[in-house]
Design a protein around this motif. Structure first.
Motif, PDB file in Angstrom:
ATOM      1  N   ILE A 267      12.210  -4.555   1.436  1.00 43.76           N
ATOM      2  CA  ILE A 267      10.813  -4.204   1.714  1.00 43.76           C
ATOM      3  C   ILE A 267      10.705  -3.507   3.062  1.00 43.76           C
ATOM      4  O   ILE A 267      10.500  -4.125   4.097  1.00 43.76           O
ATOM      5  N   SER A 268      10.874  -2.193   3.011  1.00 42.78           N
ATOM      6  CA  SER A 268      10.736  -1.445   4.257  1.00 42.78           C
ATOM      7  C   SER A 268       9.740  -0.301   4.079  1.00 42.78           C
ATOM      8  O   SER A 268       9.576   0.516   4.955  1.00 42.78           O
ATOM      9  N   GLU A 269       9.107  -0.274   2.920  1.00 44.44           N
ATOM     10  CA  GLU A 269       8.106   0.753   2.637  1.00 44.44           C
ATOM     11  C   GLU A 269       6.882   0.041   2.070  1.00 44.44           C
ATOM     12  O   GLU A 269       7.016  -0.988   1.408  1.00 44.44           O
ATOM     13  N   ILE A 270       5.713   0.639   2.274  1.00 47.08           N
ATOM     14  CA  ILE A 270       4.481   0.054   1.725  1.00 47.08           C
ATOM     15  C   ILE A 270       4.567  -0.034   0.195  1.00 47.08           C
ATOM     16  O   ILE A 270       4.179  -1.031  -0.415  1.00 47.08           O
ATOM     17  N   SER A 271       5.152   1.001  -0.430  1.00 40.97           N
ATOM     18  CA  SER A 271       5.238   0.998  -1.896  1.00 40.97           C
ATOM     19  C   SER A 271       6.087  -0.185  -2.373  1.00 40.97           C
ATOM     20  O   SER A 271       5.823  -0.779  -3.427  1.00 40.97           O
ATOM     21  N   GLU A 272       7.093  -0.569  -1.572  1.00 39.67           N
ATOM     22  CA  GLU A 272       7.945  -1.713  -1.959  1.00 39.67           C
ATOM     23  C   GLU A 272       7.193  -3.036  -1.809  1.00 39.67           C
ATOM     24  O   GLU A 272       7.383  -3.959  -2.598  1.00 39.67           O
ATOM     25  N   LEU A 273       6.339  -3.074  -0.798  1.00 37.97           N
ATOM     26  CA  LEU A 273       5.530  -4.282  -0.600  1.00 37.97           C
ATOM     27  C   LEU A 273       4.589  -4.463  -1.805  1.00 37.97           C
ATOM     28  O   LEU A 273       4.476  -5.552  -2.371  1.00 37.97           O
ATOM     29  N   LEU A 274       3.952  -3.367  -2.210  1.00 39.92           N
ATOM     30  CA  LEU A 274       3.033  -3.434  -3.353  1.00 39.92           C
ATOM     31  C   LEU A 274       3.787  -3.793  -4.635  1.00 39.92           C
ATOM     32  O   LEU A 274       3.322  -4.618  -5.432  1.00 39.92           O
ATOM     33  N   ALA A 275       4.974  -3.202  -4.798  1.00 37.65           N
ATOM     34  CA  ALA A 275       5.772  -3.487  -6.003  1.00 37.65           C
ATOM     35  C   ALA A 275       6.200  -4.955  -6.024  1.00 37.65           C
ATOM     36  O   ALA A 275       6.230  -5.602  -7.083  1.00 37.65           O
ATOM     37  N   TYR A 276       6.471  -5.493  -4.844  1.00 40.08           N
ATOM     38  CA  TYR A 276       6.865  -6.910  -4.741  1.00 40.08           C
ATOM     39  C   TYR A 276       5.722  -7.808  -5.247  1.00 40.08           C
ATOM     40  O   TYR A 276       5.942  -8.755  -6.008  1.00 40.08           O
ATOM     41  N   TRP A 277       4.493  -7.473  -4.854  1.00 39.74           N
ATOM     42  CA  TRP A 277       3.360  -8.293  -5.302  1.00 39.74           C
ATOM     43  C   TRP A 277       3.095  -8.116  -6.800  1.00 39.74           C
ATOM     44  O   TRP A 277       2.740  -9.069  -7.479  1.00 39.74           O
ATOM     45  N   ILE A 278       3.276  -6.903  -7.307  1.00 41.24           N
ATOM     46  CA  ILE A 278       3.111  -6.708  -8.760  1.00 41.24           C
ATOM     47  C   ILE A 278       4.087  -7.615  -9.503  1.00 41.24           C
ATOM     48  O   ILE A 278       3.714  -8.344 -10.424  1.00 41.24           O
TER      49      ILE A 278
END
Ligand code: GLU
Length: 304
Positions: A267-278
């Protein structure tokens, strides 16, 4: 098409959600909670997520706020899947007028000169239907409510104001139907509008979407965080600031907070943070252990 067995029954539909900020200021933590929740719910259901700028109340619209909100959302990785609808646009305004004309023709709406002050003297401040005809010049247009429970709690309500602005209640119902919205995820402060909106949907023969209201964020004084009581705009100037803002909203929603940006390799990108929550919500869905349950089951879908 997806299958939703979320609500204890199975329905087939293409999920369409939305986030509908009023551009009376930039987004604060409270509004980002609703944005993130509605976006996540749409993505978890493989649905579409739309942004609608609710600038129907032109006197309250703050110049530059719509652009600023869209920029904040984009910096948070939250992008509309279709063109952003502005309620002030001629196409939207013509839609509201057509619906109002239809309701006037069907005698559901009547001209009204009552002021807020005169309403305060009515029983519990509720508007009762007029018995005498009023001149339609320079008046508001008010909807007759004949459903006893709604009449007793909210009374007749205005669809077009005396200053010519259509109201939120009319615009939101017309746009939710026009955009085929199936799921509404928004702040709990808007929950008491739901009865009015469902009443109007039924009069107009529209389907009623699923409604889900997210928890409110309270300020230090214990009051709801809002633009009116000076809530700070979220800072989205750097990826770290965006990360912190999203994490604060995620915490309100009962999502796992990611401690340090960039330190967990995946998790080093905002898109990865969002994907993690999905992924996290999907896993909870599968185990039937959701943090927030919907607060209104949708009736069967009609005419969409
Ligand atoms: N425009 C409303 C607001 O910013 C939200 C309307 C809705 O989600 O129904 O509070």
């Amino acid at each position: 098409m997806i299958v939703d067995s979320h609500y204890g029954f199975t329905t087939l539909y293409p999920y369409r959600g939305r986030f509908a900020p009023s551009p009376t200021g930039l987004l604060h933590t409270g509004s980002l909670v609703a944005a993130l929740a509605s976006w996540l719910d749409a993505k978890v259901h493989n649905g579409k997520w739309l942004i609608r700028i609710e600038d129907v109340d032109t006197p309250r619209t703050v110049k530059g706020a719509a652009h600023g909100i869209l920029q904040q959302l984009a910096q948070c990785g939250l992008h509309s899947d279709e063109a952003v609808l502005f309620q002030s646009s001629p196409i939207a305004q013509a839609r509201y007028q057509a619906v109002l004309d239809d309701l006037i023709a069907r005698q559901w709406v009547y001209p009204c000169h009552c002021s807020r002050k005169s309403l305060a003297n009515q029983p519990r401040g509720l508007h009762q239907p007029h018995t005498e005809p009023h001149s339609p010049i320079g008046c508001a247009w008010r909807l007759r409510v004949d459903e006893p429970e709604v009449a007793a709690t909210v009374g007749d309500f205005v669809l077009k104001r005396a200053d010519g602005c259509f109201t939120y209640q009319l615009a939101v119902v017309v746009d939710d139907a026009a955009q085929g919205i199936t799921h509404i995820v928004r702040g709990a402060d808007l929950a008491d509008n739901t009865a009015r909106q469902i009443y109007l949907q039924r009069l107009l023969g529209y389907a009623t979407p699923h409604y889900h209201h997210t928890p409110l964020v309270l300020g230090e004084n214990g009051q709801k965080l809002s633009k009116q009581n000076g809530a700070q705009a979220i800072d989205t100037r750097t990826p770290l600031a965006v990360f912190n803002a999203l994490n604060a909203s995620a915490q309100v929603l009962g999502l796992p907070v990611v401690e340090k940006f960039g330190e967990i390799s995946e998790i080093s990108e905002i898109s990865e943070l969002l994907a993690y929550w999905i992924d996290w919500v999907q896993a909870q869905n599968q185990s039937g252990d959701l943090p927030n349950q919907p607060d209104s089951p949708a009736p069967e879908r009609a005419n969409q």
